[in-house]
Design an enzyme around this catalytic site. Sequence first.
Site, mmCIF file in Angstrom:
data_model
loop_
_atom_site.group_PDB
_atom_site.id
_atom_site.type_symbol
_atom_site.label_atom_id
_atom_site.label_comp_id
_atom_site.label_asym_id
_atom_site.label_seq_id
_atom_site.Cartn_x
_atom_site.Cartn_y
_atom_site.Cartn_z
ATOM 1 N N GLY A 382 136.783 13.113 85.871
ATOM 2 C CA GLY A 382 135.543 12.502 85.414
ATOM 3 C C GLY A 382 134.494 12.423 86.505
ATOM 4 O O GLY A 382 134.453 13.228 87.441
ATOM 5 N N SER A 383 133.641 11.417 86.395
ATOM 6 C CA SER A 383 132.449 11.309 87.239
ATOM 7 C C SER A 383 132.739 11.108 88.718
ATOM 8 O O SER A 383 131.817 11.151 89.539
ATOM 9 C CB SER A 383 131.566 10.159 86.741
ATOM 10 O OG SER A 383 131.151 10.404 85.411
ATOM 11 N N ALA A 384 133.988 10.888 89.082
ATOM 12 C CA ALA A 384 134.328 10.735 90.499
ATOM 13 C C ALA A 384 133.926 11.970 91.304
ATOM 14 O O ALA A 384 133.672 11.884 92.508
ATOM 15 C CB ALA A 384 135.826 10.468 90.656
ATOM 16 N N LYS A 386 131.178 13.708 90.996
ATOM 17 C CA LYS A 386 129.734 13.951 90.999
ATOM 18 C C LYS A 386 129.143 14.034 92.406
ATOM 19 O O LYS A 386 128.105 14.667 92.607
ATOM 20 C CB LYS A 386 129.021 12.876 90.177
ATOM 21 C CG LYS A 386 129.256 13.049 88.672
ATOM 22 C CD LYS A 386 128.594 11.962 87.842
ATOM 23 C CE LYS A 386 128.808 12.194 86.352
ATOM 24 N NZ LYS A 386 128.266 11.117 85.513
#
Length: 703
Positions: A382-384, A386
């Site tokens: 997931g967004s980790a 980014k």
Amino acid sequence: MNILFFAVFILFTLLILRLGIVQIVHGNDYLKEVQRTENVKANNGSPPRGKIYDRYRNVIVDNVPLNAITYTRTQSTKPDEMLKVARKLAQLIKMDPKKVTDRDRQDFWLLTHPDEAEKLVSKDEIKRLEDNEDLSKDDVNKKVYQMQLDRITEENIQSFNKDELEVLAIFREFNTGYALSPQIVKNEGVSTEEMARVNEHLAKMPGVNVTTDWKRRYVGDDTLRSILGKVSSSKEGLPSELVNSYTAKGYALNDRVGTSYVEAQYEDVLKGQKEEIEYITKKGSVLEEQLLKEGHSGKDVVLTIDMKLQKEVEKIVEEELGKQAAKYWESPFLDRAFVVMMDPHTGELMSMVGKKYGENADGQTEMQDYALGTFTSAYEAGSAVKGATVLTGYMTGKLNIGEVMYDAPMYLAKEKKSSWFNASQGSKYLSDIQALEISSNVYMFKTALKIGNGSTSHHQEFVDIDIKAFDIMRNHFSQFGLGVNTGIDLPGETYGLKGPEKKPGLLLDFAIGQYDLYTPMQLAQYVSAIANGGYRIEPHIMKEIREPNHEKSKIGPIVWENKPKVLNILNVTEREIQQVQDGFYQVAHGTRGTARVQFSNAPYNAAAKSGTAESIHNGKDTYNTTLIGYAPFDNPEIAYSVVVPWSHQDKDPGVNKTIAKRIMDKYFELKKEAEKQGLLDTSIEGEVRTMDEADDQEVEETE
């Protein structure tokens, strides 16, 4: 009579001539044959393996002494002689026959029933084999023996009584290994009385001896158990698939070796050195023996792991998983969680925790150690990720520091792509730091589209990008350790999993961590590279190797120290890496930071990045939640990753954030305790403490 005397004279003359030839002509040859001996070298003994310590010299793997009974056969020892000794020894000790196989029974039956065994193969059958010119004498004997084995009945091999089976079990152990090399007959459950009885009758049992052996003891029980690995028993010996490799190094078949992970990875270090003895033999009998090299225990291995922190983190993960298990209806698929904590500057792994629910041998569900999963299993992060997306934008020249982009739903080929937050919060013009703070998906989508030379319009009938963008982004992500081998010094690491297709929409999913799969270890390496200013450090669990020290309270001198290893340096400027660091800081401290509730008031000034990824488990839609971070922000000393696969379906229970907050609090709490005890300086020779002693000291100080 004259003829008789003449004949006697001739015979004596021939006898004298023959004796002259034997004594004078061939005398030296026969003398050499009489005096001929062989020098045979053998490795004896069972030296204990080296100990394993944690970073503060707490013993976590040790050896427990055992009484042992051994047997050493010579090159000329015959089976019937071994059987005679086995019968005497069976009267003095108890021997469990459960490991006796049917083949052992067959061999033993042939040995103990020679007359009946001879009748199993007829003389005519033997004659036909002997008449075969293609078969040597040894070949004939082997074929005859095999025919005898094939003709033994089930009734024959089941005919042994309890006493005979004990003799068979002992005789079986006599036949393992090599001649002149002691074989362990029994080393578990040997009572003092048995040792005394055997010792008293050693003179009547050639080859039998009493000695001291060892077995491995793991002090922390199940703590880090899967990572520490296993050692084979003397009965198991060398793993079958590695026999050739080990025997080429001089191992005996019944030697104990590390079979997995730390024990296997550092086998060459931990193994003890057997004593080397040279035997002088004559026709297989030992005349004399000489010690060539003394044996010694293996070298000690000091791990980077903080065992006290490891225990506390395991406890935290178990508690948080247990809480969610009680709310099964909210998180029906949540069965595991992972934590990796490491020094971002050195790569030293402080804690590796994996826990999952599984079935035990009785079919009951229980919490099990799954620390291996920190580097052998992969999930959507997931967004980790980014931070890697933003830095990739910088490195490719497609994104500028501080660049502002408009965050609103995008419609790409009629598919809606938007950020996670509600539309009621309004559209936003976001900078890179703000995009990281509130975890904007759209900002990352547009960054990926720029890398792929595509349009960033919010309404597109179709998306046209350069398909090479997948390789470009993956190559840059690999610089952080995402999707590649991290270099951890343990076997079995997985690289993760790359999505097989290359479609425009999937590139956008990749940019927000919802396409390729990464391991918790890769995430820890990635966040460490951001924390330390752009250096990808190789994670490692072995801190140093030390010589064994026979003083129980001391640890030996350092033989080798594992220095930090930089695998690569990110091709970014100091300002660019600082921009992402500031974004991670805002995640933990900003007014809209996704981890502000947990870390905004923490005394250690944290930086973090959370992540939520759509996933599928057992055919059902679910979500993974992650959190990566480090602290203190200005001078990072600890970096971590928390991965909770399939944490929820609808409402996020925030297990990832709760675990992250608790492990960081515990780390700094234990650090203060270590500072008080003077444990942080491990560069000088110090005293060894057992885990029990460390716990006792902590209790005393608390009181």
